[in-house]
Motif scaffolding. Sequence first.
Motif, PDB file in Angstrom:
ATOM      1  N   ASN A   1       2.803   8.358   2.706  1.00  0.00           N
ATOM      2  CA  ASN A   1       2.446   7.089   3.343  1.00  0.00           C
ATOM      3  C   ASN A   1       1.011   6.639   3.120  1.00  0.00           C
ATOM      4  O   ASN A   1       0.669   5.519   3.510  1.00  0.00           O
ATOM      5  CB  ASN A   1       2.732   7.175   4.840  1.00  0.00           C
ATOM      6  CG  ASN A   1       4.209   7.249   5.111  1.00  0.00           C
ATOM      7  OD1 ASN A   1       4.978   6.460   4.596  1.00  0.00           O
ATOM      8  ND2 ASN A   1       4.619   8.228   5.891  1.00  0.00           N
ATOM      9  N   ILE A   2       0.163   7.453   2.526  1.00  0.00           N
ATOM     10  CA  ILE A   2      -1.236   7.061   2.380  1.00  0.00           C
ATOM     11  C   ILE A   2      -1.386   5.842   1.473  1.00  0.00           C
ATOM     12  O   ILE A   2      -2.227   4.975   1.727  1.00  0.00           O
ATOM     13  CB  ILE A   2      -2.116   8.228   1.894  1.00  0.00           C
ATOM     14  CG1 ILE A   2      -3.585   7.846   2.034  1.00  0.00           C
ATOM     15  CG2 ILE A   2      -1.780   8.623   0.475  1.00  0.00           C
ATOM     16  CD1 ILE A   2      -4.526   9.008   1.965  1.00  0.00           C
ATOM     17  N   VAL A   3      -0.552   5.735   0.457  1.00  0.00           N
ATOM     18  CA  VAL A   3      -0.626   4.572  -0.436  1.00  0.00           C
ATOM     19  C   VAL A   3      -0.314   3.301   0.332  1.00  0.00           C
ATOM     20  O   VAL A   3      -1.015   2.283   0.196  1.00  0.00           O
ATOM     21  CB  VAL A   3       0.339   4.752  -1.627  1.00  0.00           C
ATOM     22  CG1 VAL A   3       0.381   3.503  -2.484  1.00  0.00           C
ATOM     23  CG2 VAL A   3      -0.060   5.953  -2.452  1.00  0.00           C
ATOM     24  N   TRP A   4       0.706   3.353   1.176  1.00  0.00           N
ATOM     25  CA  TRP A   4       1.091   2.163   1.940  1.00  0.00           C
ATOM     26  C   TRP A   4       0.041   1.807   2.986  1.00  0.00           C
ATOM     27  O   TRP A   4      -0.187   0.623   3.257  1.00  0.00           O
ATOM     28  CB  TRP A   4       2.452   2.360   2.589  1.00  0.00           C
ATOM     29  CG  TRP A   4       3.510   2.566   1.569  1.00  0.00           C
ATOM     30  CD1 TRP A   4       4.204   3.715   1.333  1.00  0.00           C
ATOM     31  CD2 TRP A   4       3.957   1.616   0.600  1.00  0.00           C
ATOM     32  NE1 TRP A   4       5.067   3.530   0.285  1.00  0.00           N
ATOM     33  CE2 TRP A   4       4.941   2.250  -0.195  1.00  0.00           C
ATOM     34  CE3 TRP A   4       3.626   0.300   0.320  1.00  0.00           C
ATOM     35  CZ2 TRP A   4       5.588   1.605  -1.228  1.00  0.00           C
ATOM     36  CZ3 TRP A   4       4.273  -0.344  -0.716  1.00  0.00           C
ATOM     37  CH2 TRP A   4       5.244   0.301  -1.479  1.00  0.00           C
ATOM     38  N   VAL A   5      -0.603   2.809   3.558  1.00  0.00           N
ATOM     39  CA  VAL A   5      -1.670   2.547   4.527  1.00  0.00           C
ATOM     40  C   VAL A   5      -2.846   1.865   3.841  1.00  0.00           C
ATOM     41  O   VAL A   5      -3.400   0.881   4.341  1.00  0.00           O
ATOM     42  CB  VAL A   5      -2.109   3.855   5.228  1.00  0.00           C
ATOM     43  CG1 VAL A   5      -3.369   3.650   6.039  1.00  0.00           C
ATOM     44  CG2 VAL A   5      -0.995   4.368   6.123  1.00  0.00           C
ATOM     45  N   VAL A   6      -3.223   2.357   2.670  1.00  0.00           N
ATOM     46  CA  VAL A   6      -4.350   1.766   1.938  1.00  0.00           C
ATOM     47  C   VAL A   6      -4.016   0.349   1.484  1.00  0.00           C
ATOM     48  O   VAL A   6      -4.846  -0.561   1.601  1.00  0.00           O
ATOM     49  CB  VAL A   6      -4.749   2.670   0.752  1.00  0.00           C
ATOM     50  CG1 VAL A   6      -5.755   1.983  -0.144  1.00  0.00           C
ATOM     51  CG2 VAL A   6      -5.302   3.989   1.258  1.00  0.00           C
ATOM     52  N   ILE A   7      -2.805   0.136   0.983  1.00  0.00           N
ATOM     53  CA  ILE A   7      -2.405  -1.210   0.573  1.00  0.00           C
ATOM     54  C   ILE A   7      -2.398  -2.153   1.773  1.00  0.00           C
ATOM     55  O   ILE A   7      -2.891  -3.287   1.699  1.00  0.00           O
ATOM     56  CB  ILE A   7      -1.027  -1.176  -0.117  1.00  0.00           C
ATOM     57  CG1 ILE A   7      -1.140  -0.505  -1.473  1.00  0.00           C
ATOM     58  CG2 ILE A   7      -0.447  -2.582  -0.268  1.00  0.00           C
ATOM     59  CD1 ILE A   7       0.189  -0.241  -2.151  1.00  0.00           C
ATOM     60  N   GLY A   8      -1.852  -1.704   2.889  1.00  0.00           N
ATOM     61  CA  GLY A   8      -1.834  -2.534   4.103  1.00  0.00           C
ATOM     62  C   GLY A   8      -3.235  -2.850   4.599  1.00  0.00           C
ATOM     63  O   GLY A   8      -3.520  -3.985   5.013  1.00  0.00           O
ATOM     64  N   CYS A   9      -4.127  -1.870   4.552  1.00  0.00           N
ATOM     65  CA  CYS A   9      -5.518  -2.103   4.957  1.00  0.00           C
ATOM     66  C   CYS A   9      -6.167  -3.152   4.071  1.00  0.00           C
ATOM     67  O   CYS A   9      -6.866  -4.047   4.549  1.00  0.00           O
ATOM     68  CB  CYS A   9      -6.317  -0.812   4.885  1.00  0.00           C
ATOM     69  SG  CYS A   9      -5.829   0.428   6.071  1.00  0.00           S
ATOM     70  N   GLY A  10      -5.926  -3.043   2.772  1.00  0.00           N
ATOM     71  CA  GLY A  10      -6.494  -4.028   1.848  1.00  0.00           C
ATOM     72  C   GLY A  10      -5.977  -5.428   2.099  1.00  0.00           C
ATOM     73  O   GLY A  10      -6.731  -6.395   2.062  1.00  0.00           O
ATOM     74  N   ILE A  11      -4.693  -5.542   2.376  1.00  0.00           N
ATOM     75  CA  ILE A  11      -4.109  -6.860   2.640  1.00  0.00           C
ATOM     76  C   ILE A  11      -4.670  -7.451   3.923  1.00  0.00           C
ATOM     77  O   ILE A  11      -5.067  -8.621   3.963  1.00  0.00           O
ATOM     78  CB  ILE A  11      -2.571  -6.762   2.706  1.00  0.00           C
ATOM     79  CG1 ILE A  11      -2.012  -6.485   1.314  1.00  0.00           C
ATOM     80  CG2 ILE A  11      -1.965  -8.036   3.292  1.00  0.00           C
ATOM     81  CD1 ILE A  11      -0.535  -6.178   1.299  1.00  0.00           C
ATOM     82  N   VAL A  12      -4.724  -6.657   4.978  1.00  0.00           N
ATOM     83  CA  VAL A  12      -5.197  -7.173   6.266  1.00  0.00           C
ATOM     84  C   VAL A  12      -6.675  -7.533   6.209  1.00  0.00           C
ATOM     85  O   VAL A  12      -7.085  -8.610   6.662  1.00  0.00           O
ATOM     86  CB  VAL A  12      -4.915  -6.145   7.392  1.00  0.00           C
ATOM     87  CG1 VAL A  12      -5.612  -6.530   8.668  1.00  0.00           C
ATOM     88  CG2 VAL A  12      -3.429  -6.020   7.617  1.00  0.00           C
ATOM     89  N   LEU A  13      -7.495  -6.662   5.648  1.00  0.00           N
ATOM     90  CA  LEU A  13      -8.926  -6.957   5.576  1.00  0.00           C
ATOM     91  C   LEU A  13      -9.204  -8.089   4.597  1.00  0.00           C
ATOM     92  O   LEU A  13     -10.085  -8.916   4.836  1.00  0.00           O
ATOM     93  CB  LEU A  13      -9.703  -5.702   5.199  1.00  0.00           C
ATOM     94  CG  LEU A  13      -9.665  -4.582   6.227  1.00  0.00           C
ATOM     95  CD1 LEU A  13     -10.424  -3.368   5.725  1.00  0.00           C
ATOM     96  CD2 LEU A  13     -10.223  -5.037   7.561  1.00  0.00           C
ATOM     97  N   GLY A  14      -8.441  -8.138   3.512  1.00  0.00           N
ATOM     98  CA  GLY A  14      -8.598  -9.248   2.575  1.00  0.00           C
ATOM     99  C   GLY A  14      -8.173 -10.572   3.190  1.00  0.00           C
ATOM    100  O   GLY A  14      -8.775 -11.612   2.917  1.00  0.00           O
ATOM    101  N   ALA A  15      -7.159 -10.539   4.029  1.00  0.00           N
ATOM    102  CA  ALA A  15      -6.694 -11.769   4.677  1.00  0.00           C
ATOM    103  C   ALA A  15      -7.736 -12.316   5.640  1.00  0.00           C
ATOM    104  O   ALA A  15      -7.928 -13.532   5.724  1.00  0.00           O
ATOM    105  CB  ALA A  15      -5.384 -11.508   5.412  1.00  0.00           C
ATOM    106  N   THR A  16      -8.420 -11.426   6.362  1.00  0.00           N
ATOM    107  CA  THR A  16      -9.437 -11.922   7.287  1.00  0.00           C
ATOM    108  C   THR A  16     -10.599 -12.549   6.532  1.00  0.00           C
ATOM    109  O   THR A  16     -11.099 -13.599   6.918  1.00  0.00           O
ATOM    110  CB  THR A  16      -9.949 -10.797   8.197  1.00  0.00           C
ATOM    111  OG1 THR A  16     -10.461  -9.733   7.411  1.00  0.00           O
ATOM    112  CG2 THR A  16      -8.857 -10.278   9.106  1.00  0.00           C
TER     113      THR A  16
END
Length: 75
Positions: A48-63
Amino acid sequence: MNQFMTSLYNLVTKWQPLVYMLVAICLIGIGVMFVVPSQKAKEFAKANIVWVVIGCGIVLGATVLAQEISGAFQF
């Protein structure tokens, strides 16, 4: 339109510190899973670490993207 962009900017600015805390909590949780001497926890963390990192990038990039877009609409 100006009022909408201002309220969007205020919303993103208000929630951004909470997003950073959520990202930190998720990454700390994955790190703890690697430290725990359980093979099942390590396998779960690896999967799950890949999905956590991808999700973090999407959320922080969206803000950041929302702040840039709403900041560009100055009338």
